[in-house]
Design a protein around this motif. Structure first.
Motif, PDB file in Angstrom:
ATOM      1  N   HIS A 277       0.796  -1.227   0.000  1.00 17.78           N
ATOM      2  CA  HIS A 277       0.000   0.000   0.000  1.00 17.78           C
ATOM      3  C   HIS A 277       0.830   1.278   0.000  1.00 17.78           C
ATOM      4  N   CYS A 278       2.133   1.140   0.253  1.00 15.65           N
ATOM      5  CA  CYS A 278       2.975   2.337   0.386  1.00 15.65           C
ATOM      6  C   CYS A 278       4.208   2.170  -0.486  1.00 15.65           C
TER       7      CYS A 278
ATOM      8  N   CYS B 214       4.721  -2.400   8.246  1.00 11.34           N
ATOM      9  CA  CYS B 214       4.941  -1.152   7.540  1.00 11.34           C
ATOM     10  C   CYS B 214       4.888  -0.023   8.571  1.00 11.34           C
TER      11      CYS B 214
ATOM     12  N   CYS C 142       1.935   2.728   7.226  1.00 17.00           N
ATOM     13  CA  CYS C 142       0.480   2.522   7.249  1.00 17.00           C
ATOM     14  C   CYS C 142       0.055   1.522   8.303  1.00 17.00           C
TER      15      CYS C 142
END
Ligand code: ADP
Ligand code: ZN
Ligand code: ZN
Length: 723
Positions: A442-443, A458, A461
């Motif tokens: 997601h990042c 992470c 997030c």
């Protein structure tokens, strides 16, 4: 009609008009409950006016005046207006964000603070015999108060209707909320000040009115003692003192320390670690003048302090003074404005001042006060040795020299500290066959390996995964951790020195409430041989047994794209180095680096902040960076990259059309271009002076608000610290 203009917690830059019943006693600064759409909202009366631009029938009445708390003083409202203007953040949200959460609701505030009442001067001069004798309760109260101040409970004991009678007496100007008026006389002296300390204290106490002082003192030079003497001076003059400290420093120890120095003065703390109830109670005690010393993190800069006479900002360079969301204020800068507005002195203390502050001191806007000697006569500054990591064989991030130095300390029964600015075991996991790396889906960051619970995490997030048993890409079972984090160093030390007591201090190991203070106790009780930790360990702590500091991997910041990275690194290393040898035993600092010739290390070894600051200033002047210009960052993020970039491009176009006096850079991805599936980008704006920047922003912001921004979040960051 009686109209009040109310600040509400809404993302709109206007105030809202409401009507008040003619007999209402609501005043500016008071909390009110008002209808808004179908909701009832809490607001603050900012103005009382005679007429509104709205048609009469569109003006709704205030639902309720909340008078359980004194109105916010006009001075604080002015400060908040300034912040709203300067940081270009809606006034209502600015005002409401300054209140403790409890006061943003209509829940009644129970006061645990005894409300003490006393006679005003006019009240004292009254001849009771001349008053109408039918107001029996009022007379009884006046009579009783002539003997001295009384709290509300005592007054209630006189009559059940005492509160109503009191209200009339306060209104008549005869009775007022009394504050603790006895100056705090007792003051625990500890040391005779050194000449340097005395000079600094004198400079501030002899100052009349506003003055901003930069107290630049090397670590261990006794800045705290200077604060204590200045506080004593202010308290004796019956003033309140606001002492701002960085987030991490807010320890029970610090609170207890200042309590022990001023046993008579009521001290409260204000920080995000307090529960809402306690925070509100402390805030109220500050507001009614009962609390004389207010020790707080950045948010406390907005506390109403009727008798404020001195502001101290410890570790003024610390980036935690800057709020990174909502109202993006710098508590240090707001504090300076507040001192200026009030006409009182403010002292910024640091061993490594922010370049901005140093520059202001040089150019004469601030007065520079220097402490060049360590206060404890025997304590010398630590010696600093650089270890070239290109020339030695490292074991799990540690050089042979550092291992030897650790062994010596263990034999001598002294403490060591290893500083590494990465938590977790390793910053990334890698497949030895295909080169797969553990990245966050997601990042744009990597998943960090955490070994104790075998997770990949992470740090941006919060995503968590189990550590895969083999490569998700090629199935190879040989996955290797790459790089070094605090857990890995801890594991290595446990293996290498099984007899020694090792403690890891980072955000993971201190997550549970109270764990950090328990750890500090262990350290203080001499139960720890080696500390391994992140910057949490660098700041402000006094570890008397500590004689060795090892810095594991400072190199990332040396050639970073963030122009402030090396300024921050110097401050951090000077601070962490300052932990060593604070008592009688000399300290040693070992820094492992691949760039031992870097001028930063040279300046650090010479303990020469000034020459380093001059070097940086020369670079900044050449590059046209702050403090030689003023910056604003427009940031945007959203689920669609297109939308984010289009918005910023349009913003740029609109800005360019407005003026040529400010410089609008290109639209670029943020340092972390993707977070939690959102694309992040930014646009930097620069101007030679605030005087050109501010009018530009005032003209530009309405244009930004008018731009289409579907699903976008954007913000203006004035004087940004992060890039
Ligand atoms: P800083 O905040 O500048 O790093 P501190 O205020 O923590 O330094 O002081 C360092 C040490 O010096 C403390 O142990 C303090 O008690 C001691 N100290 C401060 N002033 C004096 C003084 N005038 N004489 C002797 N010791 C002092
Ligand atoms: Zn693979
Ligand atoms: Zn992530």
């Amino acid at each position: 009609m009686h109209i009040v203009r109310v600040a509400l917690d809404l993302p709109l830059s206007t105030l809202f008009d409401y009507s008040l019943a003619a007999d209402s006693e609501a005043v500016v600064g008071q909390r009110v409950l008002v209808p808004f759409g179908r909701k009832q909202l809490i607001g603050i009366i900012m103005e009382a006016v005679d007429s509104s631009e709205l048609a009469d029938e569109r003006i709704k009445p205030v639902s309720r005046v909340l008078d359980d708390v004194e109105p916010l003083p006009a001075e604080l409202l002015r400060l908040l207006r300034f912040c709203s203007d300067y940081y270009h953040y809606p006034l209502g949200m600015t005002v409401l964000s300054a209140l403790p959460a409890r006061l943003r609701s209509d829940e009644p505030v129970s006061r645990k603070v005894p409300q003490i009442y006393g006679l005003t001067e006019t009240g004292l001069a009254l001849d009771l015999a001349t008053l109408p004798q039918r107001q029996k309760v009022q007379l009884r109260i006046l009579n009783a108060l002539q003997q001295g101040v009384m709290d509300i409970a005592q007054l209630r004991a006189l009559s059940a209707s005492a509160p109503a009678a009191l209200r009339s007496l306060v209104e008549a100007g005869w009775v007022e909320l009394a504050i603790q008026t006895a100056p705090a006389h007792r003051f625990a002296t500890q040391h005779t000040l050194t000449d340097e300390q005395q000079t600094a204290v004198d400079a501030v106490t002899q100052n009349m009115g506003y003055g901003c002082f930069l107290l630049h003192g090397i670590t261990g030079s006794g800045k705290t003692e200077v604060y204590v003497h200045l506080m004593h001076h202010a308290l004796q003059q019956n003033k309140q003192v606001l002492l701002l400290v960085p987030e991490i420093n807010l320890t029970p120890q610090l609170e207890n320390y200042f309590r022990s120095r001023f046993p008579d003065a009521e001290l409260i703390s204000l920080h995000s670690g307090l529960g809402d109830g306690e925070r509100t109670q402390n805030w109220l005690r500050a507001q009614n003048g009962q609390a004389r010393i207010i020790l707080g993190t950045r948010l406390s800069v907005f506390t109403p302090l009727p008798e404020l006479g001195l502001i101290l900002v410890d570790e003024e360079h610390d980036s935690s003074y800057k709020q990174q969301d909502g109202l993006r204020y710098s508590a240090r800068d707001v504090a300076i404005f507040r001192a200026h507005q009030r006409g009182i002195p403010i002292v910024l203390g640091s061993a490594t001042p922010a370049l901005e502050s140093y520059y202001n001191a040089q150019s004469g806007r601030y007065r520079l006060l220097r402490l060049n000697q360590r206060a404890v006569a025997q304590a010398t500054l630590p010696s600093l040795r650089l270890i070239n990591t290109n020339q030695v064989l490292m074991q799990e991030g540690l050089s042979p020299q550092l291992l030897t130095a650790l062994e010596q300390r263990l034999q001598r029964g002294e403490q060591s500290l290893l500083f590494i600015n990465r938590r977790g075991y390793a910053p990334v996991l890698m497949c030895t066959a295909c080169g797969w790396l553990s990245t966050c889906p997601h990042c744009s960051g990597k998943l960090v390996l955490h070994l104790p619970d075998r997770r990949l995490r992470c740090h941006h997030c919060g995503l968590q995964q189990r550590v895969p048993s083999d490569c998700p890409s090629c199935g190879n079972p040989d996955l290797q951790p790459v790089g070094i984090g605090t857990q890995r160093v801890e594991a290595m030390l446990n293996e290498r020195f099984p007899q020694s007591r090792i403690l890891r201090v980072d955000r993971d190991s201190t997550r549970n409430k109270g764990s950090w203070s328990a750890m500090r106790q262990q350290i203080a009780d001499d139960k720890i041989d080696i500390l391994v930790g992140t910057q949490m360990l660098a700041k402000g702590h006094d570890f008397p047994k500590l004689t060795l500091v090892g810095v594991l991997n400072p190199d990332n910041a040396l050639y970073s794209s963030d122009f402030r990275a090396s300024e921050k690194l110097f401050a951090q290393l000077a601070q962490v180095a300052g932990r060593a040898g604070r008592a009688e035993k000399p300290g040693e600092v070992l820094i492992q680096t691949a760039f031992p010739d870097h001028p930063l290390f040279h300046a650090l070894r010479e303990h020469d902040y000034v020459s380093w600051a001059e070097t940086l200033l020369a670079e900044r002047r050449l590059a046209g960076f702050p403090p030689f210009c003023f910056q604003v960052m427009l940031r945007a993020e959203g689920p669609h990259a297109d939308g984010v970039f289009t918005f910023l491009q349009q913003a740029r176009k609109a800005g360019t059309a407005l003026t040529h006096e400010v410089e609008l850079y290109g639209v670029v991805p943020a340092a972390l271009p993707r977070r939690a599936n959102h694309t992040r980008a930014q646009l930097l704006i620069q101007a030679d002076s605030r005087a050109t920047l501010q009018p530009f922003l005032r003209a530009w912001r309405p244009l930004l608000e008018a731009l289409p921004a579907p699903k976008l979040r954007w913000s203006l960051d004035i004087d940004p610290l992060e890039f």
